[in-house]
Write an enzyme that holds these catalytic residues in place. Structure first.
Site, PDB file in Angstrom:
ATOM      1  CG  HIS A 263       2.552  77.247  37.050  1.00 51.19           C
ATOM      2  ND1 HIS A 263       1.676  77.303  36.015  1.00 51.19           N
ATOM      3  CD2 HIS A 263       2.477  76.011  37.545  1.00 51.19           C
ATOM      4  CE1 HIS A 263       1.083  76.129  35.887  1.00 51.19           C
ATOM      5  NE2 HIS A 263       1.549  75.330  36.795  1.00 51.19           N
TER       6      HIS A 263
ATOM      7  CD  GLU B 198       3.909  82.057  40.779  1.00 48.55           C
ATOM      8  OE1 GLU B 198       2.887  82.139  40.085  1.00 48.55           O
ATOM      9  OE2 GLU B 198       4.434  83.046  41.331  1.00 48.55           O
TER      10      GLU B 198
END
Ligand code: SF4
Length: 286
Positions: free
Chosen positions: A75, A127
């Site tokens: 991520h 992320e």
């Protein structure tokens, strides 16, 4: 007991890719291998990689020997950390999912083109931090538009929007008009950066949830996309359990239950789903 398993369960493309890349690095291992945080949000996979010798750290400053390898998780990671590792001479193995990279690239593009950036996602999620870093930490992260004070930002006329890849498609229908109304903007540019895997998984979970007595959503307790699947099933009105493995199943959960649906987060290995099905069959026999 009728068991319906989502055809969109198990590792997604990005997670499988990251996992295979790390296994390749381990095969050729000549240097120490570090990772900041978890490669994917699944405790079984994290434990496996720990045991195979990947050194999990929280910060680059914990690294004593920079003649080593740094893995960028699926991520993504804040850009400044990657640059720092590069400048120290570390070998970088970047497993960032291409869908996450796309969200990062759009965030940067919007800033470069003079838009006020809104990243719709969970504050503090790795992320989202990575996407924010790609924009040079400009713009804002919007994680709850019901509680957000839009008045502070309403002067912006050109607004650009990107999403954390695992956001719920359903919520977006309500967020976009809210932004448009509150910013009184002249231009609203929206990039759909939700990945296909996520949308397919969410739609399938909803469909299965409408056909069964209970839903089991399988995945890490810290996995954003698993939590979202759980929320979707619950909101659809089906009794839903968020479990991490077969060990979380108890006989009493299945009293008077004749049909069970199984959906799983993108970081859930196939063997965990197979274990769950076996345990369900055992419970049925009992
Ligand atoms: S859920 Fe989507 S964005 Fe996230 S790793 Fe999987 S494919 Fe990539």
């Amino acid at each position: 007991m009728n068991i319906i398993v989502s055809s969109h369960g198990g590792f997604c493309y990005g997670v499988r890719r990251a996992y295979n890349m790390v296994k390749d690095v381990l095969k050729k291992k000549k240097k120490e291998i570090y990772i900041i945080g978890e490669l994917i949000h699944n405790s079984f996979v994290v434990k496996e990689l720990d045991e195979l010798g990947i050194i999990r750290i929280n910060d680059l400053d914990e690294i004593k020997n920079f003649n080593s390898v740094l893995i960028i998780r699926s991520h993504g990671m804040p850009f400044e950390l990657i640059e720092k590792a590069n400048s120290k001479g570390m070998d970088i193995v970047d497993t960032t999912c291409p869908f996450v990279k796309k969200a990062q690239a759009y965030a940067k593009k919007l800033i470069d083109e003079g838009y006020f950036l809104i990243i719709i996602g969970d504050k503090g999620h790795e992320e989202v931090e990575g996407i924010h870093s790609a924009s040079g930490y400009k713009g804002i992260i919007l994680d709850n538009h019901f509680e957000f004070d839009f008045s502070v930002f309403h002067k912006h006329k050109k607004i650009g929007v990107v999403f954390q890849t695992t956001q719920n498609l359903r919520d977006i229908g309500s967020i976009i008009p809210e932004i448009f109304k509150n910013f009184e903007c002249e231009e609203l540019r929206v990039f759909n950066t939700i990945c296909d895997t996520t949308s397919n998984r969410q739609e399938d979970a909803k469909t299965i949830g409408s056909q069964v007595d209970i839903m089991l959503v399988v995945g890490g307790k810290n996995s954003a996309n698993t939590i979202r699947l759980y929320d979707i099933c619950k909101a659809a009105g089906v009794k839903t359990y968020h479990i991490q493995s077969a060990e979380d199943l108890e006989k009493k959960m299945f009293k008077n239950v004749t049909s069970v649906g199984i959906s799983a987060g993108a970081s859930t290995p196939d063997f965990i789903i197979a274990d769950i099905i076996n345990k369900l069959k055992g419970i049925e026999k009992e």
